[in-house]
Design a protein around this motif. Structure first.
Motif, PDB file in Angstrom:
ATOM      1  N   THR A 118      -9.126 -31.402  22.264  1.00 25.75           N
ATOM      2  CA  THR A 118      -9.260 -31.579  23.711  1.00 25.75           C
ATOM      3  C   THR A 118      -9.377 -33.063  24.036  1.00 25.75           C
ATOM      4  O   THR A 118     -10.134 -33.778  23.388  1.00 25.75           O
ATOM      5  CB  THR A 118     -10.544 -30.884  24.214  1.00 25.75           C
ATOM      6  N   ASP A 119      -8.643 -33.507  25.013  1.00 22.85           N
ATOM      7  CA  ASP A 119      -8.708 -34.928  25.356  1.00 22.85           C
ATOM      8  C   ASP A 119      -9.911 -35.214  26.260  1.00 22.85           C
ATOM      9  O   ASP A 119     -10.499 -34.306  26.841  1.00 22.85           O
ATOM     10  CB  ASP A 119      -7.409 -35.355  26.041  1.00 22.85           C
ATOM     11  N   TYR A 120     -10.252 -36.482  26.346  1.00 23.71           N
ATOM     12  CA  TYR A 120     -11.360 -36.875  27.221  1.00 23.71           C
ATOM     13  C   TYR A 120     -10.987 -36.693  28.683  1.00 23.71           C
ATOM     14  O   TYR A 120      -9.829 -36.891  29.069  1.00 23.71           O
ATOM     15  CB  TYR A 120     -11.731 -38.338  26.983  1.00 23.71           C
ATOM     16  N   GLY A 121     -11.975 -36.336  29.477  1.00 28.47           N
ATOM     17  CA  GLY A 121     -11.758 -36.235  30.907  1.00 28.47           C
ATOM     18  C   GLY A 121     -11.703 -37.608  31.540  1.00 28.47           C
ATOM     19  O   GLY A 121     -11.076 -37.814  32.571  1.00 28.47           O
ATOM     20  N   PHE A 122     -12.393 -38.534  30.917  1.00 27.28           N
ATOM     21  CA  PHE A 122     -12.458 -39.895  31.442  1.00 27.28           C
ATOM     22  C   PHE A 122     -11.979 -40.796  30.314  1.00 27.28           C
ATOM     23  O   PHE A 122     -12.558 -40.813  29.234  1.00 27.28           O
ATOM     24  CB  PHE A 122     -13.915 -40.218  31.789  1.00 27.28           C
ATOM     25  N   LYS A 123     -10.880 -41.488  30.546  1.00 26.15           N
ATOM     26  CA  LYS A 123     -10.313 -42.296  29.461  1.00 26.15           C
ATOM     27  C   LYS A 123     -10.683 -43.755  29.630  1.00 26.15           C
ATOM     28  O   LYS A 123     -10.727 -44.282  30.733  1.00 26.15           O
ATOM     29  CB  LYS A 123      -8.792 -42.140  29.432  1.00 26.15           C
ATOM     30  N   HIS A 124     -10.944 -44.379  28.509  1.00 27.29           N
ATOM     31  CA  HIS A 124     -11.380 -45.766  28.550  1.00 27.29           C
ATOM     32  C   HIS A 124     -10.985 -46.434  27.243  1.00 27.29           C
ATOM     33  O   HIS A 124     -11.088 -45.829  26.180  1.00 27.29           O
ATOM     34  CB  HIS A 124     -12.905 -45.806  28.715  1.00 27.29           C
ATOM     35  N   THR A 125     -10.491 -47.654  27.335  1.00 24.90           N
ATOM     36  CA  THR A 125     -10.155 -48.391  26.124  1.00 24.90           C
ATOM     37  C   THR A 125     -11.004 -49.641  26.084  1.00 24.90           C
ATOM     38  O   THR A 125     -11.151 -50.323  27.095  1.00 24.90           O
ATOM     39  CB  THR A 125      -8.659 -48.778  26.153  1.00 24.90           C
ATOM     40  N   LYS A 144      -3.400 -33.681  16.734  1.00 33.19           N
ATOM     41  CA  LYS A 144      -4.186 -32.516  16.379  1.00 33.19           C
ATOM     42  C   LYS A 144      -5.662 -32.901  16.182  1.00 33.19           C
ATOM     43  O   LYS A 144      -6.557 -32.134  16.506  1.00 33.19           O
ATOM     44  CB  LYS A 144      -3.635 -31.908  15.083  1.00 33.19           C
ATOM     45  N   ALA A 145      -5.861 -34.105  15.666  1.00 31.10           N
ATOM     46  CA  ALA A 145      -7.229 -34.518  15.335  1.00 31.10           C
ATOM     47  C   ALA A 145      -8.087 -34.716  16.576  1.00 31.10           C
ATOM     48  O   ALA A 145      -9.297 -34.523  16.530  1.00 31.10           O
ATOM     49  CB  ALA A 145      -7.202 -35.804  14.525  1.00 31.10           C
ATOM     50  N   ARG A 146      -7.505 -35.085  17.684  1.00 30.48           N
ATOM     51  CA  ARG A 146      -8.302 -35.271  18.892  1.00 30.48           C
ATOM     52  C   ARG A 146      -8.691 -33.924  19.491  1.00 30.48           C
ATOM     53  O   ARG A 146      -9.822 -33.719  19.903  1.00 30.48           O
ATOM     54  CB  ARG A 146      -7.541 -36.129  19.921  1.00 30.48           C
ATOM     55  N   GLU A 156      -0.433 -35.465  13.250  1.00 32.39           N
ATOM     56  CA  GLU A 156      -1.819 -35.230  12.807  1.00 32.39           C
ATOM     57  C   GLU A 156      -2.818 -35.821  13.784  1.00 32.39           C
ATOM     58  O   GLU A 156      -3.851 -35.225  14.073  1.00 32.39           O
ATOM     59  CB  GLU A 156      -2.041 -35.874  11.437  1.00 32.39           C
ATOM     60  N   ASN A 157      -2.496 -37.005  14.267  1.00 35.46           N
ATOM     61  CA  ASN A 157      -3.412 -37.671  15.183  1.00 35.46           C
ATOM     62  C   ASN A 157      -3.638 -36.869  16.458  1.00 35.46           C
ATOM     63  O   ASN A 157      -4.745 -36.794  16.981  1.00 35.46           O
ATOM     64  CB  ASN A 157      -2.887 -39.062  15.540  1.00 35.46           C
ATOM     65  N   ARG A 172      -1.052 -50.095  21.584  1.00 33.45           N
ATOM     66  CA  ARG A 172      -1.034 -48.810  22.273  1.00 33.45           C
ATOM     67  C   ARG A 172       0.383 -48.361  22.587  1.00 33.45           C
ATOM     68  O   ARG A 172       0.618 -47.190  22.854  1.00 33.45           O
ATOM     69  CB  ARG A 172      -1.883 -48.889  23.540  1.00 33.45           C
TER      70      ARG A 172
END
Lengths: 270, 257, 640
Positions: free
Chosen positions: B91-98, B87-89, B84-85, B106
């Motif tokens: 399209t992913d981010y082009g720039f990832k940041h935590t 699917k919930a996102r 589900e998770n 993680r």
């Protein structure tokens, strides 16, 4: 000494997500922006870029904004991978260009979640939040039916805590920041705000069950307790409220299982 | 919806299943470790312990079923939630940041996979005897108790009981293979990392965590995980360091066979 | 010539509302569901009206241009909401709140409306608490109050610095409940672009779906506008960027009178403009004036020097000099005008020259930085966030900014405009604040109108309309309105001029600020009345609106709004020029007492000016509703 003289103007490369409509393909497009005053807000920078695009005959970048003072919850950009961009406890409209350095490449994307479909460019449809509210984010008090405001004392610590939760501006940064696009912080804030107050007790169980089930049905993800949400929240609403909602939900679930059903709910014979 | 519906179909319900099964499994691994540490005593202890567990019969199976059910539910909930998770996102981010998510949190999925693989191997190794069959307890000469094995003060296995499975030698001989030991050490290391976020997380999911004591809770979790890791490290570590030796007679007997 | 019947009930002031509620017609419960009501806007007034009407049984359709009914700019109000609860036992009463509001409005509001507002103020607090609004509380668990400008009692209820947000979220929760129950049909991202009148009655609206660009017709038995104020005519204001006057302006063009457009409020303590790119002015709480000292350099040439390098004797603490009794705490309008005056003299600080210092060095020296941090820490933080300056080390720079508009569509006691069936609530109407609004009264009015006035008064109108008699949306009036909206859209998009919309908005703002801002003169207003029509022509000749009509197009939205602002700006100047007196927020330099206080002319201007549209390029007609003060004596406002 005086702000406008403190730092030099800067030039940046803006890498913006452009998407013409909900079901259209999107892509990053680079724009150069030069000679920006560091005291300009991030959204004002976008205004300037948009005017330049307009004059060049291109379509400006669509972005959501309104109050520009961090309270209405309309603005919603992910800047360099962070919902609402650099800085803690602020919304996109409270980001100033001085947070960047000359020559920076700034990546701007919409909040990404299946439950927040993209409308255009950086604008998403966050009506899912309204639907969650409509499922139970209220205390039923018809206009005119209220007792005197001081008839029901509320312990100050409870009122203060309820206010902490109620500070939510409904921007969706929690969803955007969560790796699972979960809306738990948003829902927890509302459930906790109303659940902490004596006025909210009558509908407390029903509220948490209804809001959570609506949240699930709308396609938000699930919480994995990483707390990116509260770190990205422009009002720094704590994830303690998520724990509180979990507890409420468990209690409501158990109570609903053991509560006898009333025979009838109709009115009197009149 | 009814209770089962709320628990199995909702996001929070399945999280609660994760937390409760996780708690059961933490209880199991902790108890398992304490039992296993008896290896540092005379073989009568760990062998008596094994004999005692077997003597429980149906009760042992109840416990096993609870644990198996917990593992299955834990994995089912994790899988369902993860799918589900994703699917919930969308399209992913082009720039990832935590911003602040811990490495342990993680890595939950990956530590989970490896722990699962380890679990299967571990069962094959010490419970069913599908791996390293040569040193599996059933294939080793049986052991005769030299002294009483007591549980809570009561005699559970009497001195002189014959035909006891030689768990002691199985473990020691098994861990004399450095590859097996290394895999075991890495796996319990990752399990400890898994537990680090898991303990913190289960308190959050059950609504028993807040800012007032979350820092304390985290410290407790770190200490527990560290103790758990060191305890588990001690057994193969001692074998590899030569501190735990197989009992010569048994080894001779095994080889003679 | 419009008929302006205020319909003020007869009888003693305190009995008017009670009597009126008995006298007005009711719609029976079974019939209510046969009536449809359109509510435009979901701020405090709109959301409270929509949910209350829905609870009564009317079918309600609510429209907002925002993406959610929780975003209206009511949300930004900080200070609080007044109510005559007298929980503090300090002598407050409905009459005192009424009197303070009338006096604060410089005797240019209707007595009966204001008294009713004071009466319902107590119910508002009850209602909000029942909804779960987390007002500040005392340790005993009862509600806390604070005092606010223009009052000698402590009657302001608050929720930290976010009172507007919490009240709006309360109203939004009620609205959400009624939407969820299927009682309200919510239309978000739908901007009202025209009012449809049939036989002179408001019977529908034309809206543009801002996402798809689709033009839609909606008919109803009555239309309620709760679309807020028009301060963005000034371009730079404390308003939200999207706040606009389009709904009320298009209603004006369909015959609704626009009352007192020149009554605008300027807030003295805002963060100054830092450059031409500026889109928004941010308010700093007025409470800062309790401890800060306001000054500018005595000499023009010092204005760009570092403030700590300017010796004490070269500083002009002008408020303390000009108003020794009140000093830095003099009323909003006086402080604002004084700042303008010193900046006009060329002594304003900062690169733009439009700023004055608000200096905390003395109080920091006296009480220590920690005490100051406790009192104002969050405000200093906001200031730092925006300007990157620490007010602990250098004085803040502040300047007045456009903050609220008291004028709006003319309404009678029932909040119905001169167009039957068109009701106007909240900041969009003109009725309760006269020429100046007191702090913490805007929230009170929005909620009062929505929760406790319109649910009663709309019935009086609807009872006169046959159930089921509302026109179908395919009738001629709707077609005509839709065509006029379509024509304007086409004209904007086809124009293909050379300047973006923002260019014209900025220029309009400058003209308005210069000539129709804090201090107005005959000459200046006459100039503005030359400049604005010229700007309007230039706009239509040279505006460049990119994109198309059939998609989300923010430039197109803004173009329509700015086109309306230009026309409304002209009306504001016309009104300001005609009103040959000073009152409240309307300050004509020709009409002042030697101490700078407003000099009213009750004889000639003790009335409401309600402007009536006469057609494009025609001078609008100035109708007059006399203000009959039966209970209070008009006197010179005096805060000394």
């Amino acid at each position: 000494m005086v702000a406008e003289n403190t730092t030099k103007n800067l030039s940046i490369t803006l890498r913006v997500w452009r998407q013409a409509g909900p079901n259209q393909p999107g892509k990053f497009v680079d724009y150069q922006s030069k000679d920006l005053n560091p005291n300009m807000s991030f959204l004002e920078m976008l205004d300037v870029v948009n005017d330049e695009l307009t004059l060049k005959g291109e379509e400006p970048i669509a972005f959501a904004h309104d109050c520009r003072e961090g309270i209405c919850g309309t603005c919603s950009c992910t800047i360099n991978g962070k919902a609402h961009g650099p800085g803690k406890g602020i919304a996109t409209c409270q980001v100033y260009m001085r947070a960047f350095r000359d020559g920076d490449v700034i990546t701007v994307e919409p909040f990404r979640a299946t439950a927040f479909p993209i409308v255009k460019d950086l604008i998403t449809d966050r009506s899912a939040f309204d639907k969650i509210q409509q499922a139970g984010g209220f205390i039923t008090a018809r206009t005119g039916s209220a007792p005197d405001a001081n008839a029901l004392p509320v312990p100050k610590p409870d009122a203060d805590l309820a206010m902490d939760a109620a500070a939510c501006i409904g921007c969706g940064a929690c969803v955007a920041a969560c790796k699972n696009a979960s809306a738990m912080l948003f829902v927890a804030a509302k459930v906790s705000h109303l659940g902490l107050l004596p006025q909210g007790q009558a509908e407390r169980d029903q509220r948490v069950l209804a809001m959570v089930s609506t949240m699930d049905a709308l396609g938000f993800g699930n919480c994995t307790n990483q707390y990116e949400c509260s770190a990205a929240c422009p009002k720094l609403i704590t994830h303690d409220f998520i724990a509180r909602m979990n507890r409420d939900y468990l209690g409501a679930t158990l109570r609903s299982a053991f509560k006898p059903a009333p025979l009838g709910t109709g009115g009197g014979a009149g | 919806m009814n209770l089962v519906g709320y628990l199995f179909c909702s996001s929070i319900g399945r999280k609660i299943i994760m937390a409760v099964t996780g708690l059961i499994l933490i209880g199991f691994v902790a108890g398992h470790l304490v039992g296993n540490l008896q290896i540092f005593q005379e073989p009568d202890h760990i062998n008596g312990y094994g004999q005692f567990l077997h003597s429980l019969g149906a009760l042992l199976w109840v416990a096993r079923l609870v644990i198996i059910a917990s593992v299955v539910l834990h994995i089912w909930a994790a899988t369902a939630l993860t799918l589900e998770n994703k699917k919930a996102r969308g399209t992913d981010y082009g720039f990832k940041h935590t911003i602040q998510a811990t490495l342990a949190s993680r890595a939950m999925r990956w530590t989970g996979y490896i722990v699962l693989a380890f679990l299967l191997y571990h069962l094959a190794h010490f419970t069913v005897g599908l791996a390293q069959t040569g040193t599996f307890k059933e294939n080793l000469p049986h052991y005769t108790m030299g002294s009483d094995y007591r549980v809570a003060g009561f005699v559970a296995v009497k001195a002189g009981t014959p035909e006891v499975l030689d768990v002691y030698n199985m473990v020691v001989l098994g861990f004399q293979n450095p590859i097996v030991s290394l895999f075991y050490i890495i796996a319990v290391g990752l399990l400890s990392v898994h537990l680090l976020h898991g303990i913190d997380s289960l308190f959050q999911t059950l609504g028993l965590r807040n800012a007032k004591w979350s820092a304390g809770l985290h410290k407790i979790a770190v200490v527990l995980c560290l103790v758990y890791f060191l305890g588990n490290l001690a057994i193969p570590g001692a074998v590899l360091a030569g501190k735990l030796q197989p009992r010569a007679a048994s080894v001779a007997a095994a080889h003679a066979k | 010539m419009a008929t302006l019947d205020s319909k003020i009930p007869s009888g003693p002031l305190a009995d008017k509302w009670r009597k009126h509620k008995v006298d007005i017609k009711l719609v029976n419960p079974a019939n209510k569901r046969k009536y449809e009501v359109i509510v435009v806007g979901a701020g405090l007034a709109g959301a409270s009206a929509a949910s209350s009407l829905a609870d009564l049984g009317y079918k309600v359709k609510c429209f907002v241009f925002h993406d959610s009914p929780r975003r209206a700019h009511s949300i930004a109000a900080q200070g609080g909401i007044n109510a005559a609860k007298n929980y503090q036992n300090d002598g407050d009463s409905v009459y005192r709140l009424f009197y303070d509001t009338i006096k604060g409005g410089d005797y240019r509001a209707r007595e009966a409306n204001v008294h009713r507002l004071a009466e319902v103020s107590v119910n508002i607090i009850d209602q909000c608490v029942a909804q779960g609004v987390p007002f500040a509380r005392e340790y005993g668990g009862l509600l806390a109050n604070r005092s606010f400008g223009g009052a000698q009692v402590s009657r302001t209820f608050y929720a930290r610095g976010q009172t507007g947000q919490q009240l709006l979220l309360g109203a939004y929760s009620a609205l959400s409940r009624t939407i969820g129950a299927g009682l309200v049909e919510m239309h978000t991202q739908s901007e009202m672009l025209d009012l449809v009148t049939v036989d002179g009655h408001a019977k529908g609206i034309i809206v543009r779906d801002l996402v798809t660009g689709k033009i839609e017709r909606h008919s109803a038995d009555a239309v309620v506008l709760a679309t807020g104020g028009y301060g963005n005519v000034f371009n730079l204001a404390t308003y939200a960027r999207g706040s606009n006057a389009t709904a009320i302006w298009r209603a004006y063009k369909r015959g609704a009178c626009f009352a007192n457009p020149c009554y605008t409020q300027i807030h003295p303590t805002c963060i100054p403009v830092s450059g031409d790119y500026q889109s928004k002015l941010t308010l700093m709480s007025e409470s800062l004036r309790n401890d800060g000292r306001i000054w500018v350099p005595k000499k023009k040439e010092d204005r760009l020097k570092a403030p700590d390098s300017i010796p004490e004797e070269d500083r002009d603490y002008y408020l303390e000099r000009m108003y020794p009794a009140f000093g830095n705490l003099c009323p909003r309008d006086i402080a604002s005008r004084a700042a303008k005056r010193v900046c006009d003299e060329g002594r304003g600080v900062g690169a733009s020259g439009l700023g004055v210092y608000l200096d905390f060095s003395e109080v920091i020296k006296r009480l220590g930085e920690n005490t100051v941090r406790e009192r104002y820490g969050n405000l200093f933080d906001i200031y730092h966030e925006i300007t990157a300056e620490s007010a602990y080390q250098v004085p803040m720079r502040i300047f007045p900014a456009m903050h609220y508009t008291m004028g709006g569509l003319w309404v009678d006691y029932n909040l119905m405009s001169n167009v039957p069936g068109l009701f106007v609530l909240g900041e969009a109407n003109f009725s309760d604040h006269g020429a100046n609004r007191l702090g913490a009264s805007a929230l009170m009015q929005g909620l009062g109108d929505g929760y406790f006035v319109i649910p009663y008064t709309i019935g009086d109108y609807l009872a006169s309309q046959k159930p089921g008699s509302r026109p179908k949306p395919d009738t001629a009036a709707f077609t005509a309105a839709e065509q006029s909206v379509g024509a304007m859209t086409k004209r904007l998009l086809d124009n293909k001029g050379k300047q973006p919309v923002s260019h014209f908005h900025k220029r309009l703002g400058k003209i308005m600020w210069e000539h129709c801002g804090m201090a107005r003169t005959k000459g200046g207003l006459e100039q503005a009345l030359q400049k604005i029509p010229a700007l309007r022509e230039e706009f239509w000749a040279n505006v460049l609106v990119p994109g198309s009509a059939d998609t989300l197009n923010q430039s197109l939205e803004q173009a329509g709004r700015v086109a309306d602002f230009i026309e409304l700006g002209e009306l504001m100047c016309r009104d300001a020029l005609t009103r040959e007196e000073s009152c409240g927020g309307h300050f004509r330099e020709e009409h002042q007492y030697p101490d700078g206080e407003c000099k009213r002319d009750d004889e000639k201007f003790g009335h409401v000016a309600a402007w009536e549209y006469q057609g494009a390029d025609k001078t609008p007609l100035r109708n007059v509703e006399p203000l009959n003060y039966e209970f209070v004596k008009m006197s010179v406002r005096n805060y000394k």
